[in-house]
Write a protein that holds these residues in place. Structure first.
Motif, PDB file in Angstrom:
ATOM      1  N   ALA A 190       0.850  -1.087   0.142  1.00  0.00           N
ATOM      2  CA  ALA A 190       0.021   0.152  -0.270  1.00  0.00           C
ATOM      3  C   ALA A 190       0.871   1.325   0.093  1.00  0.00           C
ATOM      4  O   ALA A 190       1.806   1.214   0.589  1.00  0.00           O
ATOM      5  CB  ALA A 190      -0.902   0.042   1.192  1.00  0.00           C
ATOM      6  N   ASP A 191       0.499   2.287  -0.531  1.00  0.00           N
ATOM      7  CA  ASP A 191       1.313   3.407  -0.770  1.00  0.00           C
ATOM      8  C   ASP A 191       1.104   4.276   0.504  1.00  0.00           C
ATOM      9  O   ASP A 191       2.111   4.919   0.983  1.00  0.00           O
ATOM     10  CB  ASP A 191       0.829   4.421  -2.037  1.00  0.00           C
ATOM     11  CG  ASP A 191       1.024   3.723  -3.346  1.00  0.00           C
ATOM     12  OD1 ASP A 191       2.151   3.514  -3.692  1.00  0.00           O
ATOM     13  OD2 ASP A 191       0.043   2.937  -3.838  1.00  0.00           O
ATOM     14  N   TYR A 192      -0.157   4.371   1.211  1.00  0.00           N
ATOM     15  CA  TYR A 192      -0.359   4.991   2.316  1.00  0.00           C
ATOM     16  C   TYR A 192      -1.215   4.211   3.079  1.00  0.00           C
ATOM     17  O   TYR A 192      -1.914   3.330   2.832  1.00  0.00           O
ATOM     18  CB  TYR A 192      -1.155   6.250   2.099  1.00  0.00           C
ATOM     19  CG  TYR A 192      -0.384   7.232   1.049  1.00  0.00           C
ATOM     20  CD1 TYR A 192       0.710   8.020   1.460  1.00  0.00           C
ATOM     21  CD2 TYR A 192      -1.118   7.260  -0.122  1.00  0.00           C
ATOM     22  CE1 TYR A 192       1.459   8.806   0.514  1.00  0.00           C
ATOM     23  CE2 TYR A 192      -0.307   7.994  -1.156  1.00  0.00           C
ATOM     24  CZ  TYR A 192       0.885   8.771  -0.806  1.00  0.00           C
ATOM     25  OH  TYR A 192       1.505   9.645  -1.773  1.00  0.00           O
ATOM     26  N   VAL A 193      -0.843   4.197   4.542  1.00  0.00           N
ATOM     27  CA  VAL A 193      -1.326   3.306   5.573  1.00  0.00           C
ATOM     28  C   VAL A 193      -1.731   4.214   6.786  1.00  0.00           C
ATOM     29  O   VAL A 193      -0.732   4.732   7.298  1.00  0.00           O
ATOM     30  CB  VAL A 193      -1.059   1.898   6.211  1.00  0.00           C
ATOM     31  CG1 VAL A 193      -1.721   1.137   6.891  1.00  0.00           C
ATOM     32  CG2 VAL A 193      -0.471   1.117   4.729  1.00  0.00           C
ATOM     33  N   GLY A 194      -3.056   4.276   7.114  1.00  0.00           N
ATOM     34  CA  GLY A 194      -2.994   5.069   8.471  1.00  0.00           C
ATOM     35  C   GLY A 194      -4.669   4.748   8.909  1.00  0.00           C
ATOM     36  O   GLY A 194      -5.413   3.986   8.249  1.00  0.00           O
ATOM     37  N   ASP A 195      -5.156   5.338  10.061  1.00  0.00           N
ATOM     38  CA  ASP A 195      -6.203   5.173  10.740  1.00  0.00           C
ATOM     39  C   ASP A 195      -6.838   6.538  10.946  1.00  0.00           C
ATOM     40  O   ASP A 195      -7.107   7.257   9.837  1.00  0.00           O
ATOM     41  CB  ASP A 195      -6.448   4.124  11.877  1.00  0.00           C
ATOM     42  CG  ASP A 195      -5.365   4.644  12.995  1.00  0.00           C
ATOM     43  OD1 ASP A 195      -5.712   5.439  13.602  1.00  0.00           O
ATOM     44  OD2 ASP A 195      -4.395   3.729  13.099  1.00  0.00           O
ATOM     45  N   LEU A 196      -7.196   6.757  12.025  1.00  0.00           N
ATOM     46  CA  LEU A 196      -7.814   8.129  12.493  1.00  0.00           C
ATOM     47  C   LEU A 196      -7.039   9.441  11.993  1.00  0.00           C
ATOM     48  O   LEU A 196      -7.252  10.494  11.591  1.00  0.00           O
ATOM     49  CB  LEU A 196      -8.308   8.262  13.828  1.00  0.00           C
ATOM     50  CG  LEU A 196      -9.319   7.402  14.275  1.00  0.00           C
ATOM     51  CD1 LEU A 196      -9.536   7.541  15.805  1.00  0.00           C
ATOM     52  CD2 LEU A 196     -10.567   7.347  13.587  1.00  0.00           C
ATOM     53  N   ASP A 197      -5.538   9.253  12.079  1.00  0.00           N
ATOM     54  CA  ASP A 197      -4.761  10.265  11.765  1.00  0.00           C
ATOM     55  C   ASP A 197      -4.830  10.813  10.145  1.00  0.00           C
ATOM     56  O   ASP A 197      -4.869  11.934   9.827  1.00  0.00           O
ATOM     57  CB  ASP A 197      -3.352   9.790  11.951  1.00  0.00           C
ATOM     58  CG  ASP A 197      -2.796   8.779  11.147  1.00  0.00           C
ATOM     59  OD1 ASP A 197      -3.662   7.874  11.222  1.00  0.00           O
ATOM     60  OD2 ASP A 197      -1.726   8.491  10.940  1.00  0.00           O
ATOM     61  N   ILE A 198      -4.937   9.787   9.416  1.00  0.00           N
ATOM     62  CA  ILE A 198      -5.033   9.999   8.097  1.00  0.00           C
ATOM     63  C   ILE A 198      -6.632  10.494   7.456  1.00  0.00           C
ATOM     64  O   ILE A 198      -6.502  11.025   6.698  1.00  0.00           O
ATOM     65  CB  ILE A 198      -4.661   8.744   6.992  1.00  0.00           C
ATOM     66  CG1 ILE A 198      -3.832   9.260   5.776  1.00  0.00           C
ATOM     67  CG2 ILE A 198      -5.935   8.009   6.713  1.00  0.00           C
ATOM     68  CD1 ILE A 198      -2.897   8.229   5.417  1.00  0.00           C
ATOM     69  N   LEU A 199      -7.460  10.111   8.199  1.00  0.00           N
ATOM     70  CA  LEU A 199      -8.665  10.781   7.841  1.00  0.00           C
ATOM     71  C   LEU A 199      -8.782  12.405   8.333  1.00  0.00           C
ATOM     72  O   LEU A 199      -9.279  12.809   7.817  1.00  0.00           O
ATOM     73  CB  LEU A 199     -10.003   9.866   8.540  1.00  0.00           C
ATOM     74  CG  LEU A 199     -10.055   8.437   8.172  1.00  0.00           C
ATOM     75  CD1 LEU A 199     -11.081   7.589   9.229  1.00  0.00           C
ATOM     76  CD2 LEU A 199     -10.196   8.386   6.964  1.00  0.00           C
ATOM     77  N   GLU A 200      -8.149  12.612   9.537  1.00  0.00           N
ATOM     78  CA  GLU A 200      -8.150  13.956  10.044  1.00  0.00           C
ATOM     79  C   GLU A 200      -7.173  14.625   8.774  1.00  0.00           C
ATOM     80  O   GLU A 200      -7.541  15.876   8.584  1.00  0.00           O
ATOM     81  CB  GLU A 200      -7.393  13.922  11.101  1.00  0.00           C
ATOM     82  CG  GLU A 200      -7.345  15.215  11.811  1.00  0.00           C
ATOM     83  CD  GLU A 200      -6.811  15.423  13.192  1.00  0.00           C
ATOM     84  OE1 GLU A 200      -6.528  16.521  13.739  1.00  0.00           O
ATOM     85  OE2 GLU A 200      -6.524  14.250  13.792  1.00  0.00           O
ATOM     86  N   LYS A 201      -6.277  14.156   8.177  1.00  0.00           N
ATOM     87  CA  LYS A 201      -5.442  14.738   7.198  1.00  0.00           C
ATOM     88  C   LYS A 201      -6.480  15.100   5.991  1.00  0.00           C
ATOM     89  O   LYS A 201      -6.119  16.355   5.359  1.00  0.00           O
ATOM     90  CB  LYS A 201      -4.277  13.835   6.919  1.00  0.00           C
ATOM     91  CG  LYS A 201      -3.289  14.428   5.790  1.00  0.00           C
ATOM     92  CD  LYS A 201      -2.306  13.337   5.553  1.00  0.00           C
ATOM     93  CE  LYS A 201      -1.242  13.979   4.590  1.00  0.00           C
ATOM     94  NZ  LYS A 201      -0.489  15.087   4.941  1.00  0.00           N
ATOM     95  N   ILE A 202      -7.034  14.116   5.529  1.00  0.00           N
ATOM     96  CA  ILE A 202      -8.016  14.271   4.694  1.00  0.00           C
ATOM     97  C   ILE A 202      -8.972  15.394   4.684  1.00  0.00           C
ATOM     98  O   ILE A 202      -9.328  16.479   3.895  1.00  0.00           O
ATOM     99  CB  ILE A 202      -8.852  12.989   4.176  1.00  0.00           C
ATOM    100  CG1 ILE A 202      -7.788  11.877   3.516  1.00  0.00           C
ATOM    101  CG2 ILE A 202      -9.657  13.263   3.310  1.00  0.00           C
ATOM    102  CD1 ILE A 202      -8.683  10.577   3.482  1.00  0.00           C
ATOM    103  N   GLU A 203      -9.661  15.306   6.005  1.00  0.00           N
ATOM    104  CA  GLU A 203     -10.544  16.405   6.454  1.00  0.00           C
ATOM    105  C   GLU A 203      -9.866  17.712   6.533  1.00  0.00           C
ATOM    106  O   GLU A 203     -10.626  18.806   5.975  1.00  0.00           O
ATOM    107  CB  GLU A 203     -11.262  15.941   7.583  1.00  0.00           C
ATOM    108  CG  GLU A 203     -12.503  16.760   7.973  1.00  0.00           C
ATOM    109  CD  GLU A 203     -13.139  16.354   9.307  1.00  0.00           C
ATOM    110  OE1 GLU A 203     -14.327  16.719   9.395  1.00  0.00           O
ATOM    111  OE2 GLU A 203     -12.537  15.570   9.910  1.00  0.00           O
TER     112      GLU A 203
END
Length: 230
Positions: free
Chosen positions: A92-105
């Motif tokens: 996978a190029d990127y893996v995350g959970d709540l941290d990456i969702l926050e980055k998107i938002e």
């Protein structure tokens, strides 16, 4: 009215108006009329006899093209724990959970082409539905992007996975490769796509299911195909 340039019009003259082409002949014609400086994407367009007001006639799913799409896909996996480790190991190029969702938002970050999520992350992802949905990035069980088998989902994504979905008129559009592909590879991809749509025909459809099939490239007019080829 959409304006068409001289090049488009001259290309269109090479396509016989009322002819339904055999698929190999059509692809060879499409390749011959491509004269852009970039490698155009080849698409298939299917007009189906569907009543999309009925839930069971709203088709949505995905398939892996035998010869890929010709595109490099950047995959984001939203997962925790062992699933996150498996995703990293699977490429996978990127893996995350709540941290990456926050980055998107908060940062409006969209440096990826596909999002895969494990079921336990969907409640958190649901909050971003209004952002991800319009971009076609919201994971969905029907397309195999909500799964615990993240390794397979990543492999499929990298190997030529394409999604299909009916629009409000009962049409389905899909990518089947690049103009630079060998003719036989494009034919094989086209067959795989069309046969998938034929296989998922709703049992409630009466009469003719497929009204028409055509192919086109990014900048070309469409070429009508002979439905009996499939």
């Amino acid at each position: 009215m959409k304006h068409r340039g001289k090049n488009y019009k001259s290309v269109k003259e090479k396509i016989e108006k009322n002819k339904s082409y055999e698929k190999t002949e059509a692809i060879n014609l499409l390749k011959s009329i491509s004269n852009t400086k970039f490698d155009e994407t080849v698409e298939v367009h299917m007009n189906l006899n569907l009543d999309v007001k009925k839930a069971d006639q709203q088709l949505r799913g995905a398939l892996v093209l035998p010869n890929g799409t010709g595109k490099t896909v950047r995959v984001l996996v939203v997962a925790k724990g062992d699933f996150a480790k498996a995703a990293k190991n699977a490429g996978a190029d990127y893996v995350g959970d709540l941290d990456i969702l926050e980055k998107i938002e908060k940062e409006n970050w969209f440096d990826f082409d596909m999002m895969i999520a494990t079921p336990d992350m969907m409640p958190a992802l649901g909050k971003l539905g209004k952002i991800l949905g319009p971009k076609g990035l919201m994971p969905n069980p029907k397309t195999g992007t909500v799964t615990t088998n993240v390794e397979k989902a990543i492999l499929d994504a990298k190997s030529g996975r394409v999604e299909y979905r009916t629009d409000s008129y009962g049409n389905i559009h899909g990518v089947v490769g690049k103009v630079s592909f060998k003719t036989e590879d494009l034919v094989e991809n086209l067959d795989a796509f069309v046969k998938t749509i034929l296989r998922v025909k709703p049992s409630t459809v009466k009469g003719t299911y497929v009204k028409s099939i055509s192919i086109s490239s990014t900048m070309s007019p469409s070429i009508k195909l002979d439905i009996n080829n499939f």
